[in-house]
Design an enzyme around this catalytic site. Structure first.
Site, PDB file in Angstrom:
ATOM      1  N   ASN A  23     -36.479  -0.744 -13.217  1.00 31.38           N
ATOM      2  CA  ASN A  23     -35.790  -1.960 -12.762  1.00 31.38           C
ATOM      3  C   ASN A  23     -35.138  -2.748 -13.904  1.00 31.38           C
ATOM      4  O   ASN A  23     -34.161  -3.448 -13.695  1.00 31.38           O
ATOM      5  CB  ASN A  23     -36.712  -2.848 -11.915  1.00 31.38           C
ATOM      6  CG  ASN A  23     -37.940  -3.318 -12.639  1.00 31.38           C
ATOM      7  OD1 ASN A  23     -38.291  -2.792 -13.696  1.00 31.38           O
ATOM      8  ND2 ASN A  23     -38.618  -4.295 -12.080  1.00 31.38           N
TER       9      ASN A  23
ATOM     10  N   SER B  70     -37.572   8.143 -14.990  1.00 35.54           N
ATOM     11  CA  SER B  70     -36.654   9.271 -14.760  1.00 35.54           C
ATOM     12  C   SER B  70     -35.374   8.838 -14.052  1.00 35.54           C
ATOM     13  O   SER B  70     -34.350   9.496 -14.175  1.00 35.54           O
ATOM     14  CB  SER B  70     -37.340  10.347 -13.915  1.00 35.54           C
ATOM     15  OG  SER B  70     -38.346  10.936 -14.682  1.00 35.54           O
TER      16      SER B  70
ATOM     17  N   GLY C   4     -45.262  -1.225 -14.656  1.00 39.03           N
ATOM     18  CA  GLY C   4     -45.065  -0.449 -13.433  1.00 39.03           C
ATOM     19  C   GLY C   4     -46.070  -0.873 -12.382  1.00 39.03           C
ATOM     20  O   GLY C   4     -46.569  -2.006 -12.405  1.00 39.03           O
ATOM     21  N   SER C   5     -46.398   0.047 -11.492  1.00 41.43           N
ATOM     22  CA  SER C   5     -47.236  -0.333 -10.349  1.00 41.43           C
ATOM     23  C   SER C   5     -48.706  -0.470 -10.749  1.00 41.43           C
ATOM     24  O   SER C   5     -49.181   0.163 -11.702  1.00 41.43           O
ATOM     25  CB  SER C   5     -47.112   0.712  -9.244  1.00 41.43           C
ATOM     26  OG  SER C   5     -47.761   1.902  -9.653  1.00 41.43           O
TER      27      SER C   5
ATOM     28  N   GLU D  56     -48.529  -4.351 -17.499  1.00 38.80           N
ATOM     29  CA  GLU D  56     -47.757  -5.360 -16.754  1.00 38.80           C
ATOM     30  C   GLU D  56     -47.476  -4.725 -15.401  1.00 38.80           C
ATOM     31  O   GLU D  56     -46.621  -3.851 -15.272  1.00 38.80           O
ATOM     32  CB  GLU D  56     -46.481  -5.687 -17.536  1.00 38.80           C
ATOM     33  CG  GLU D  56     -45.863  -6.998 -17.115  1.00 38.80           C
ATOM     34  CD  GLU D  56     -44.732  -6.804 -16.121  1.00 38.80           C
ATOM     35  OE1 GLU D  56     -45.033  -6.859 -14.897  1.00 38.80           O
ATOM     36  OE2 GLU D  56     -43.589  -6.587 -16.552  1.00 38.80           O
ATOM     37  N   LEU D  57     -48.259  -5.150 -14.391  1.00 34.04           N
ATOM     38  CA  LEU D  57     -48.299  -4.407 -13.121  1.00 34.04           C
ATOM     39  C   LEU D  57     -47.657  -5.203 -11.986  1.00 34.04           C
ATOM     40  O   LEU D  57     -46.851  -6.094 -12.220  1.00 34.04           O
ATOM     41  CB  LEU D  57     -49.755  -4.031 -12.831  1.00 34.04           C
ATOM     42  CG  LEU D  57     -50.475  -3.330 -14.003  1.00 34.04           C
ATOM     43  CD1 LEU D  57     -51.935  -3.074 -13.691  1.00 34.04           C
ATOM     44  CD2 LEU D  57     -49.771  -2.035 -14.391  1.00 34.04           C
TER      45      LEU D  57
ATOM     46  N   CYS E  50     -40.747  -7.539 -10.693  1.00 33.78           N
ATOM     47  CA  CYS E  50     -42.174  -7.807 -10.446  1.00 33.78           C
ATOM     48  C   CYS E  50     -42.428  -9.290 -10.256  1.00 33.78           C
ATOM     49  O   CYS E  50     -43.491  -9.682  -9.788  1.00 33.78           O
ATOM     50  CB  CYS E  50     -43.015  -7.335 -11.625  1.00 33.78           C
ATOM     51  SG  CYS E  50     -42.824  -5.597 -11.922  1.00 33.78           S
TER      52      CYS E  50
ATOM     53  N   GLU F  76     -45.539  -5.776  -2.286  1.00 33.67           N
ATOM     54  CA  GLU F  76     -44.288  -6.231  -2.900  1.00 33.67           C
ATOM     55  C   GLU F  76     -43.141  -5.690  -2.053  1.00 33.67           C
ATOM     56  O   GLU F  76     -43.065  -4.474  -1.835  1.00 33.67           O
ATOM     57  CB  GLU F  76     -44.148  -5.634  -4.293  1.00 33.67           C
ATOM     58  CG  GLU F  76     -44.859  -6.395  -5.381  1.00 33.67           C
ATOM     59  CD  GLU F  76     -44.513  -5.837  -6.753  1.00 33.67           C
ATOM     60  OE1 GLU F  76     -43.812  -6.516  -7.500  1.00 33.67           O
ATOM     61  OE2 GLU F  76     -44.961  -4.729  -7.080  1.00 33.67           O
TER      62      GLU F  76
END
Ligand code: SIN
Length: 488
Positions: free
Chosen positions: A160, A186, A236-237, A258-259, A292, A388
């Site tokens: 993102n 990717s 990421g998640s 950082e989720l 996020c 989310e």
């Protein structure tokens, strides 16, 4: 044709950047990258085999000693040179970003500036890694604290923010004297690779910064379990963060995670509704709702709800959605089909359970572009309360009292960002102190910048990026106890 579409893309590298060289002949395979707006192929990158990822780690280890031996000023000079080249190539980098990620070109340009602000900030901050001397307990002893680079680091970054999520990990690592391996998402490797080319042109020595592309599973596994990698930073998640943390346990690796987020955005009845709706446009629709820190749950005090919805809907209808390369577009496409499907499913679930649709509600002409959507009467029984949305749907809930708003806002396993609008001083303190979030924005819809600590609590992870705290993630503390007694 847009201005950006005419730009020459000589920074677009279809190869990994390893030990100062470009590697694309891996005998394993290639990953194809598509433009989310028109589905055209942007290019291919290597699916790097395990041995070559290990080889890159070995190069990082080799480079670590000499990089660490430089002064902070010398490392800062390299970083500043890199930042100068990024500035010079801003238009091309922004175009590559929009081609692979889809975001509006105006936002891509902003992201390049945002990314570069981390490099410039940490180029300076590296010079301020102070140790301590501690008052002694014994006349013969002296206590000193040294701050040293942690060593080889690795970063796994999301699609993102293809530039900023890289620089806010790489810049503090390099400034502190660490080498860094990056695995970009990717879907968006080309911005990372273009920035690596500029790092190369800036003269950053081989092995100090490397970019490897390929399987998330394989590279994630190596990054989280390799004994020579001392620190892993991941954005990421929450689900993947948990996995990486479990894998990192075998080597007790230092982590920054950082989720996911599930940001509440509270509008109290004393708020300036014009300003609140402007702030919400940013907090909700930045990057097509794919951040996020996006406002996921919008709580509006019942007494101002009707007026708020009216003002907000007008602003939302003025947003232009489409090909991010066009200068007048504010919202680009979603990143891929599964993102679109998720947004559609969450919307359907909310509407089936009683939410009211005010505008939007579908994708445009079978594309990945989704109409800016406003729904109200949302409640905690709907799936989007927990998940989310990661798309341009503004979901409005009602509340009556301040205590109710705080309780509803805190009713989440996540704790990344929260926002609220009020002009009342006492309420400001009460709400800011009560929100269980790592970042709180009051009367603003954007809190991110290089000088402030970005990060979450609860299941949004831990560690801070940016600010004076961001560099601490790449430093170890060594206590040095010295006996200074004269010999007799
Ligand atoms: C993110 O979505 O992870 C980052 C957003 C930001 O830096 O503002």
């Amino acid at each position: 044709m847009s201005k950006s579409a005419k730009i020459k893309l000589d920074l677009l590298r279809q190869a990994c950047y390893i030990n100062g060289e470009w590697l694309n002949d891996t005998n394993k395979g290639q990953i194809e990258v598509y433009n989310p707006f028109d589905g055209n192929l942007v290019g291919r990158v290597p699916d790097l085999p395990t041995e070559q990822v290990h080889q890159a780690v070995a190069y990082a280890e080799q480079a670590q000693k000499s990089w660490q031996a430089l002064t902070a000023q010398q490392r800062g000079d390299y970083l500043q040179k890199w930042a100068d080249l990024i500035d010079k190539n801003k238009e091309q980098l922004a175009t590559i970003m929009t081609l692979e990620q889809g975001k509006a070109i105006i936002e891509s340009r902003q992201e390049i500036d945002y990314a570069n602000s981390f490099i410039r900030w940490f180029a300076e901050e590296g010079k301020r890694i102070y140790g301590d001397t501690i008052p002694t307990l014994n006349k013969d002893l002296r206590y000193t604290v040294l701050k040293q680079p942690i060593g080889v680091c690795a970063a796994i970054t999301p699609w993102n923010f293809p530039a900023a999520m890289i620089t806010r990990k790489v810049a503090p690592a390099l400034a502190a004297g660490c080498t860094m391996l990056v695995r970009p998402a990717s879907q968006t490797p080309f911005t990372a690779l273009a920035m690596a080319e500029l790092a190369h042109q800036a003269g950053i020595p081989k092995g100090v910064l490397q970019v490897v592309t390929g399987s998330a599973k394989i590279i994630g596994n190596i990054f989280s379990s390799h004994p020579s990698i001392r620190k892993l930073s991941f954005t990421g998640s929450t689900e993947v963060g948990r996995e990486l943390m479990a894998q990192s346990a075998t080597t007790l690796k230092k982590l920054s995670l950082e989720l996911g987020g599930n940001a509440p955005f509270i509008v109290f009845d004393d708020a300036d509704l014009h300003k609140a709706t402007e702030g919400l446009i940013v907090a909700k629709f930045r990057n097509a709702g794919q951040t996020c820190v996006c406002a996921n749950r919008i709580y509006v005090q019942r007494s101002v709800k009707a007026e708020f919805l009216k003002i907000f809907q007008e602003k939302l209808l003025a947003l232009k959605v489409g090909n991010g390369l066009n200068e007048d577009i504010q919202i680009g496409p979603l990143v891929n089909q599964s993102a679109l499907q998720k947004v559609k499913n969450l919307l359907k679930d909310a509407l089936d359970k009683g939410a009211t649709l005010h505008c939007g509600g579908d994708n445009i002409d079978d594309s990945l572009c989704f109409q800016p959507t406003l729904i109200s009467d949302v409640n905690h029984k709907m799936a989007m309360h927990e998940e989310e949305i990661f798309g341009p749907i503004a979901a409005v809930y009602d509340f009556d009292t301040e205590q109710q708003a705080i309780a509803m806002a805190n009713d989440s396993i996540y704790g990344l960002a929260a926002y609220f609008y009020t002009q009342d001083l006492g309420r400001s303190w009460r709400v800011a102190e009560s929100l269980e979030y790592g970042m709180v924005g009051q009367n603003t819809g954007l809190v991110s910048n290089a000088v402030a600590p970005f990060g979450g609590i609860k299941q949004s992870g831990f560690g801070r990026e940016g600010s004076k705290y961001g560099i601490e993630e790449y430093i170890v503390t060594k206590y040095w106890c010295i006996n200074v007694a004269t010999e007799h």
